[in-house]
Enzyme design. Structure first.
Site: not given
Length: 424
Positions: A25, A21-22
């Site tokens: 980003h 997920h990170e």
């Protein structure tokens, strides 16, 4: 499965779904030219911290998520004002270090009082050095050093807010997007491992064998064909097997199984459950075959759809109050369930990890302050208004949302711990 393996796999599941997920980003922020200051897994105090290039990678104490800290969104840039005395270090006529304290200890530096400074647009600093003004150009990756801490400056074109709405929206949406991609890949891997049920099956197989149950204490293995129970032919009638075993609590039952084409008998004594029904601790499975590429793709998409519907049904119950506090689970409950599923095998753990990744992606897109969905809404409003919302107001909204989420997390975690202590 050994306890060390279970713990390792449980930690790995959390690490993978949060990291992917990170990373979403991080990757799209870097691609847009945004300075990423920190890539963190977890919250709270740092356990491990390593800096590579412009980014510091950290592992933090509280396993409740993670974050990517981008320039322009963080409060840690040190404010430097005219009249302040600093020291600068030059390389190729460019300022590469700005020292804000312990100036007497700095060597090979130029020291002076700031007349003017611009670290976002012009990248320049003018110092009053013994009554004479001297201007210096600042390197775009110069470091500010204060209290032993180095902070890289962030020119305006490296800040999050300077990018287009589309670039910022993609950097935010990329986190949940990567969770969806991971979920799809893991569901596909699960289908490859579990296989596809054959058409018109003619036999029943031993599926999962529960630990510390009668079936785990005799010579039964997953994949054994269940031929008869107490002389009764089973075929594919699982209910018939349950009925025979259920009526025999504490009474030995003879099961005839077929393993590698060889028939053998196993005597097993069912244990009564709370209702007095005999249980041996096995689940049944139907024969499977390998999935084709098309079946894997369509099956993964179908699982994604079905699990998404189930997740939103859960949100619906949450919104309309059709739940109790015990129905909610935090990191402790998630880790507990994950460890239980890890004991069932890699296939089931893969499916569970896919579900967690899908849930994390969907949850982060909810319009809740501090989550990615809320930030996307602010960007949508900005696109419509053609001007950004006051950053201070937006930051306050996200701060309050984050505080409320952390408070809920503490309450849920406290409840999970009490439940474990009570042995529920």
């Amino acid at each position: 499965m050994h306890m060390i393996q279970v713990v390792f796999l449980t930690v790995l599941v959390f690490f993978v779904i949060v990291s992917i997920h990170e990373w979403g980003h991080y990757f799209f922020a870097k691609r847009a030219g945004i300075l990423v200051r920190e890539f963190a897994i977890g919250f709270g105090p740092k356990l491990i911290s390593v800096k590579r290039g412009e980014t510091r990678y950290t592992l933090r104490l509280i396993p409740a998520g993670g974050f990517v800290r981008m320039a322009g969104e963080d409060p840690e840039i040190i404010d430097v004002q005219p009249g302040q005395t600093i020291a600068v270090r030059l390389k190729d006529n460019l300022v590469t270090r700005l020292y804000l304290d312990r100036l007497d200890e700095r060597s090979s530096v130029v020291r002076g009082e700031i007349v003017s400074i611009d670290l976002e647009n012009k990248l320049s600093v003018t110092l009053d050095i013994e009554g004479e003004n001297e201007s210096f150009s600042v390197h775009p990756t110069a470091l500010m050093i204060s209290r032993g801490k180095e902070t890289q400056i962030a020119p305006l074109d490296r800040q999050f807010g300077s990018k287009t709405v589309a670039q910022r929206a993609l950097a935010i949406f990329a986190g949940p997007m990567m969770n969806f991609v991971l979920a799809f890949v893991l569901f596909a891997a699960y289908i490859q491992m579990a296989g596809i049920p054959v058409e018109s099956p003619d036999k029943l197989l031993v599926g999962q064998i529960s630990e510390n149950m009668p079936a785990s204490k005799v010579d039964l293995k997953e994949g054994d064909v269940i031929d008869t129970v107490n002389g009764v032919k089973i075929g594919i009638d699982f209910d018939k097997m349950i009925e025979i075993i259920g009526k025999s609590p504490n009474i030995p039952v003879t099961m005839e199984i077929i393993r590698d084409g060889i028939a053998k008998q196993v005597v097993i004594t069912p244990e009564p459950n709370e209702e007095g029904v005999g249980k041996v601790g096995i689940s049944a499975a139907l024969p499977t075959r390998s999935a084709t590429f098309t079946e894997t793709f369509t099956g993964s998409a179908k699982l994604m759809k079905n699990m998404t519907v189930s997740i939103f049904e859960g949100f619906k119950m949450l919104i309309f109050g059709q739940f109790k506090l015990d129905d909610l689970g935090g990191p402790v409950r998630t880790a507990e369930v994950t460890s239980q599923i890890a004991k069932q095998g890699i296939a089931q753990l893969t499916s569970w990890t896919a579900l967690l990744s899908l849930y994390l992606g969907i949850f982060n897109l909810l319009p809740i302050p501090a989550l990615d969905g809320s930030r996307l809404i602010f960007l949508g409003i900005e696109a419509i208004r053609r001007r950004p919302i006051d950053p201070n107001r937006e930051s306050m909204v996200h701060f309050v949302g984050f505080a409320l989420i952390m408070l809920l997390m503490l309450v849920v975690t406290y409840n999970d711990i009490l439940r474990l202590v009570r042995g529920e």
